[in-house]
Structure formats: C-alpha cells, structure tokens
Design an enzyme around this catalytic site. Structure first.
Site, PDB file in Angstrom:
ATOM      1  N   ASP A 113       0.842  -1.201   0.000  1.00  0.00           N
ATOM      2  CA  ASP A 113       0.000   0.000   0.000  1.00  0.00           C
ATOM      3  C   ASP A 113       0.881   1.257   0.000  1.00  0.00           C
ATOM      4  O   ASP A 113       1.942   1.268  -0.625  1.00  0.00           O
ATOM      5  CB  ASP A 113      -0.935  -0.035   1.225  1.00  0.00           C
ATOM      6  CG  ASP A 113      -2.265   0.636   0.949  1.00  0.00           C
ATOM      7  OD1 ASP A 113      -2.281   1.868   0.777  1.00  0.00           O
ATOM      8  OD2 ASP A 113      -3.291  -0.063   0.909  1.00  0.00           O
ATOM      9  N   HIS A 182      -3.589   6.119   3.653  1.00  0.00           N
ATOM     10  CA  HIS A 182      -4.354   4.957   3.192  1.00  0.00           C
ATOM     11  C   HIS A 182      -3.779   3.652   3.744  1.00  0.00           C
ATOM     12  O   HIS A 182      -4.501   2.809   4.287  1.00  0.00           O
ATOM     13  CB  HIS A 182      -4.359   4.960   1.656  1.00  0.00           C
ATOM     14  CG  HIS A 182      -5.229   3.930   1.013  1.00  0.00           C
ATOM     15  ND1 HIS A 182      -4.819   2.637   0.805  1.00  0.00           N
ATOM     16  CD2 HIS A 182      -6.485   4.013   0.506  1.00  0.00           C
ATOM     17  CE1 HIS A 182      -5.786   1.963   0.191  1.00  0.00           C
ATOM     18  NE2 HIS A 182      -6.812   2.781  -0.001  1.00  0.00           N
ATOM     19  N   SER A 493     -11.185  -0.650  -0.548  1.00  0.00           N
ATOM     20  CA  SER A 493      -9.889  -0.628   0.150  1.00  0.00           C
ATOM     21  C   SER A 493     -10.044  -0.887   1.638  1.00  0.00           C
ATOM     22  O   SER A 493      -9.139  -1.420   2.280  1.00  0.00           O
ATOM     23  CB  SER A 493      -9.213   0.741  -0.024  1.00  0.00           C
ATOM     24  OG  SER A 493      -8.615   0.846  -1.273  1.00  0.00           O
TER      25      SER A 493
END
Length: 704
Positions: A113, A182, A493
């Site tokens: 990620d 994220h 996600s």
C-alpha cells in the site's frame, strides 16, 4: 424536553432542578437525584428516579419523552463487532473465531500500500513476544524512518522508489513512512492492537482494533502520493513478501481491466492473497482483481449512522447524515437558506449569493452526468470558496461521509436524499435553517448490511467464467488509524483488510489449509440475509436485492467460516493452465474455466446445455451425510448427480459431483442467478453462488 427555552445554561439547569423538586418535594433530594443536565444543544436531564417518579415527570406538559438509561457496549469503530468478532465474549458464549485463532497470534500479514505511520497507537508492541523465528524480512530505513520505527508489531517495512520521478519522490517520504494515510488505515484495520476511546470528534466512539489484533505486520510501500502504484513496484513487493515469509497479502489497489498474475507465485507458496474489488460501482463489469486464485472483496455498510438534525424556520425538523461535530464552526442560530441547483459551477453559486448562508445543492437530473463521489467534493470546494456557512448536499446515496472532512473546521456539511431535499427546497419564503451536530447511532435500527453504491460489480470483464467479486465485507465509514489520529474512510480498500484479517485468523486455526480452502470457507459460509432474515440489498440506481455480481457468495460471517464442513480445494499448480489460457498458449480453455474447482459457478454463454464438475473435501465430522438444495436460476433447469453425499470413516474425504445446466428459453438474454447448497441438516450449510447467461450468438452480450 426538546429545544431549550433560555440561552443561559444556568437558567436551563435551574428549570430541571425546579421540576425535580416538585416531584421529590425537596430541593436537596432533587439535586442528589440529577446525574446530567443537558443545557447547551437542547434541554433535558438524566436523574435517578423510581418508576412512579418517572411516570409523574412524563405528565409534565413541557416533557417530550422519558425513557430508561441503556448501557451501550463500547464499540470498535464498530465493524468487527458488527461481524460478531467480539474481543470480549461473555463466558457463557461459545468461543468464536477470534479466540480459537488466539487473536491471530504470530500470523504475518503483508500490506502492499502507501506505507505506515509507525507512531500510531494501533501499532504499539507492548505485550508482544519475539519476532517469529521464521521471519526473514527487513526494516528498510529512510527519511524519518529508522530501525526503531519497526518493532514487534511492525516486524518489516520496505519501500519501492525506483522508477518514481524526482518530482513525486520530493512530495513523499523517501521511506516506508505513509504521507497519504491509506496504508496506515488498511494496516490498522487488519491487525491494529486495541486502542481505547477512539472517535472522530466524539463520533463513532469506541475501541479501535484490527480483526487479527495479535497478528504481525510487514509493510510494503509501493504507492506514492501523486504517482500511484507502479506494477513493477507491486510485483517487487510481492516477490519480497514471498521471501520474507508472510502468510497473507492484503492489496487495496488495482485498476479497471488490469490484473496482477504475479500473485500466482505467492499463492503457489501457500500465501493467501486478498484484493479490493475497486470502487467503480454500481456499474456492471467494473470489478477488478478477478484472477481465480485471489479473494476479491466488495464493500458493504455496517449498522452505524450519523444522523444530523436539520431545523427549518417553519419548525419542520428533518434528518440528514454528517460528520459535523464542532459546534464552534457555526453559531447555533438560524442562517439564511439558499437553493443553488447542482452547485457544480462558480457562476451558479455567485448568482445565488450564498455568502454567509447555508446552501442547498439539489438537482436530481445532474446525478446522471456525474457520480456522487465526484459531485460532492466539487460542491464542497465551490461553496467554501463562495463564502457559504454550510452545505446541504442531495444525492441518491448518502454513503458519502468520507468527503465531509473537507468541511472540517470551516462549516457543517450534511448529505440528504432527494426526498428530504425536495422538502427543504419547497420551503423558500424568507427561508432559514439550523444544522445541529451529528449523533452516533448503532444497532438493529440501522438497515445493514447493504452493498455500497460505489462497490464495483461483476461480471468480470476479462474472465466472465470466473464469478467475481467473491465476498462482501464492511467498507463504509470505517474508523481506523491515519497518522497520529483516526479517520473515517470508505471503499473496497477498507473492505479488503476485513477479509485479510479473517483470512489470517483462519490460517491460525487451520495452518494446513491451502489458500483455496480458506477462500472457500469464507465464500460458502457467507450470509445472504440480514439479521432479520431479509435478503441483503445492494445500493444501486435504484436499490435492489443483491445478487452474486454485487457480493459473490454474500456477506462475510467469520464465526461460520472457521467450521465450513466442506471446502472446494484447488491444487495451486492447476492455476498454471489458467495463466496460459489468458496468454492464448493452450486450447480447451472454455472447458477448463468451467471445471476449475472454485466455490462458485459462472456460465457466461449457455446455448443449450452444459455439464461441469466440482469436488468437495470434507473438513468437518468424519462421518456425515450432505443433501443438496438447488436454487435454480430463472429459466434454467439444473440437475446434480449425485444429490446426496455420504462421508464415512473408511471412505474418501473427497466427493465429486456433476452439474448440468439446460436452458428453457432460447434467448439472447441477461444473467440469472441461483445457488447450490450442500446441507447436513443442522450444523453445516455449504452454499456456492451461480450466474448463468443464455446466448444464441456469441458476439452479442448483455450484462444486465
């Protein structure tokens, strides 16, 4: 007691004392009885009362309602409790997956990620033993990230900056440190430790934790702010992860029509690979990451909402959704209300003279031309620039809260549906409005789960014979770590790490299971109904009952997945032919696709009839009899031979059955859906989804 009658809080509190004094007959007793006096946003109080005293108070004309105090449990940022993965079950309850798996103790999850923020409380390593001896990874240092940034929780971290332009690198940390947030959010959702008292400005208050809170994390930073996630870097990370010794790989990344066949190498070494299905829904054929050896995840809602009271000057009260918690950004009095159409151009807002007012952005016809996740940020930015003091934004879905932090500290922003917006718009003469801070509501009163509007839908564009997505999991308004704080995010996600965590827990309980067995256990035990037994719905235009292209096998049910009864296993070497088929190297691919032993069946081109094969492996009681239950797709006859499977002590653990689909209608049709379930009566129900499309001519398609 509803709206407070005085601006002075002490006067409001005095009125509460007076009421209680009249009931108790003594001011001292009244003061002793009161627990809380609500005196800022509204008028009311909590007090220690007998039932008869409560009944007396209920008869006062100024009292709106009296109800007993309820003891709510502390909720994680909710999603894990919603999935019944309770950290602290009552002693009388059967131990669930979480306890059986020892909370994911020493399972290693690789997260590919945007990196990690190691100082987050979610990654504290207090109470952890030594790093597992089998671990061969490394802690790669760099800008603001040294060897002590790793610990016994974050046991490895790597970053992949080769091929990234200097311009992009200069806007990022040249290290595993996460500037975007994220990757940190994803990692803490998978395996974050328990952190008490987490909220977003008081909203969603509870205990933040990952699904496998004792698992270890290995971080692979391949995604860059302004530079996306180069496939070369992703493949390098997968390669390193195989070497390092991860058990599960979680990838909340991808792109339409793009696949990562390099993941096959990981699966063939026993590593489960879990992917987000992407966020291009509710349009059909948008699901990505659809290779048969990976688990592809759709996003669903949870049983939590953030209702926000909208008070109109005509005394009408309506409710929207928001993350507005800071009453100081707007005074508590009424503001002018102005209707500015779709709010998608500066000129429309300038013409409406929105300065100092609360703006209603409402134009249903425009919803066709711009998806809500694009329209809302534009409306927020333009209304802020125009000097507005608040925004009420109307759309066909209100699952847009992730964009509302754009309003943080500036003005309240509320999302409403078109019906509420129409009622607001119909009140226009000298219109004024007041927006109250949001509240948190959890539990059975919130319709859930629903497949999220943004969640990408099947069928697979590249591989229509592979039914995708595989499973749905919570992915809407998930509160997890971001930097030193905690933030709401939505997307597949966020759903992906929920399935990665459950996969890690299943690995802990069943270390000898292959990735295919674990995926099968998750898919075949999924739920297709909500807690009231009603079919799960999918947000679309309009909302509809969910089908396998929305959520695969259904909504994940972790406690059932630990004991599935039967599994559909695949020798990972079998996937080599699939890989070769995608390259056009071999013949006989259509038959191969249909007979690949997946926990689902997709027949994209049924002209008359077709027969295919599946094999189940018994992982439940050695002696068991399973009976077949078929839900045939509309217009299709389904026959299965045998329809009863009998496992015995001396017999094989595996059983093969043949499924024949015969069309009753010669039409160039769309897909119809069904299921095939093996049941042993009470304890095990092993269900796989079916999607069949009848065709007359191959060159015409209908994905409806």
């Amino acid at each position: 007691m509803g709206e407070k009658k005085h601006d002075d809080p002490s006067v409001v509190t005095a009125s509460h004392h007076d009421m209680l004094t009249s009931v108790f007959g003594s001011k001292d007793e009244a003061l002793r009885s009161i627990v809380y006096s609500y005196k800022h946003g509204f008028s009311g109080f909590a007090a220690m009362l007998t039932e008869s005293q409560a009944e007396t108070i209920a008869k006062f004309p100024e009292v709106v309602t009296v109800k007993p105090n309820i003891f709510h449990e502390t909720h994680t940022t909710r999603s894990w409790d919603f999935l019944d993965l309770h950290h602290n079950r009552q002693p009388a309850q059967q131990p669930g997956l979480l306890k059986k798996a020892k909370y994911g103790e020493d399972v290693i999850v690789g997260v590919i990620d945007t990196g990690i923020w190691p100082e987050s409380r979610s990654f504290d390593d207090n109470g952890y033993g030594p790093v597992p001896a089998r671990w061969k990874g490394k802690c790669q240092t760099g800008q603001d990230f040294n060897a002590t940034s790793c610990n016994r929780k974050i046991i490895g971290a790597r970053w992949y900056g080769l091929g990234i332009s200097d311009e992009v690198l200069n806007n990022n940390y040249k290290s595993p440190r996460d500037i975007d947030g994220h990757g940190t959010h994803v990692a803490s959702t998978v395996a974050g430790g328990e952190v008490q008292g987490v909220s977003y400005g008081g909203l969603g208050m509870g205990v933040a934790r990952g699904g496998a809170p004792r698992a270890r994390l290995s971080i692979y930073k391949v995604c860059w702010l302004g530079g996306n996630c180069p496939e070369a870097a992703v493949l390098a990370a997968i390669d390193d992860a195989i070497y390092d010794g991860v058990d599960v790989l979680s990838l909340s990344l991808g792109g339409a029509g793009q696949e990562l066949p390099g993941t096959l190498h990981a699966v063939q070494r026993g590593i489960s690979v879990v992917f987000a299905g992407m966020n291009d829904g509710p349009v059909p054929q948008t699901v990505s990451n659809t290779l048969p050896w990976v688990t592809t995840v759709a996003a669903s809602t949870i049983d939590r909402s953030f209702p926000t009271l909208i008070s109109l000057g005509n005394k009408e009260k309506l409710v929207g959704q928001s993350l507005h918690y800071n009453a100081s950004v707007i005074s508590g009095d009424f503001k002018g209300l102005v209707y500015a159409g779709s709010c998608d151009t500066e000129s429309s807002l300038a013409l409406s003279n929105v300065t100092g007012k609360i703006v209603l952005c409402y134009q249903p016809a425009a919803a066709n031309s711009m998806p809500p996740p694009q329209a809302l940020p534009i409306a927020i930015n333009l209304t802020i620039m125009a000097g507005a003091k608040g925004l009420i934004f109307a759309q066909y879905t209100t699952n847009l809260l992730d964009f509302l932090p754009l309003c943080k500290g500036v003005m309240p922003c509320v999302v409403v549906d078109f019906e509420i917006a129409h009622r607001i718009a119909s009140y226009w003469r000298n219109a004024v409005v007041k927006v109250s801070p949001a509240m948190t509501v959890v539990g059975k009163g919130v319709l859930s789960p629903r497949v999220a509007s943004f969640s990408s839908r099947g069928p697979s564009l590249l591989f229509p014979s592979i039914l995708k997505p595989d499973i749905a999991a919570p992915g809407v308004s998930i509160l997890a770590a971001e930097g030193d704080s905690y933030a709401f995010n939505s997307g597949t996600s966020m759903a992906c790490p929920h399935v990665s965590a459950v996969t890690a827990l299943l690995k802990s309980v069943h270390p000898d299971w292959s990735p295919a067995m674990i995926k099968s256990a998750i898919v075949t035990t999924a739920s297709v109904t909500d807690r009231f037994g009603m079919p799960i719905q999918a947000e679309a235009v309009p909302r509809k009952l969910a089908d396998p292209f929305d959520f695969g096998g259904g909504h994940i049910d972790p406690d059932r997945a630990v004991d599935p009864g039967l599994v559909y296993d695949v020798d990972a070497r079998e996937y080599n032919k699939f890989f070769n088929c995608t390259l056009g190297y071999v013949d006989g691919c259509e038959s191969y696709y249909l007979n690949l032993n997946l926990p689902s069946i997709a027949v994209p081109n049924l002209k008359d009839h077709v027969m295919l094969r599946r094999t189940v492996t018994n992982v439940g009681p050695v002696e068991a009899i399973y009976h077949l239950v078929v839900e045939a797709p509309a217009g299709i006859d389904v026959s299965v031979e045998p329809s009863v499977i009998n496992f015995t002590q001396s017999g094989s653990k595996m059983a093969t059955f043949m499924v024949t689909f015969t069309t009753r209608q010669r039409v160039q049709g769309g897909y119809t859906f069904g299921s095939l379930t093996w049941s042993n009566g009470s304890t095990h129900s092993v269900r796989i989804p079916i999607a069949v499309r009848t065709v007359i001519q191959d060159f015409v398609a209908d994905t409806a």
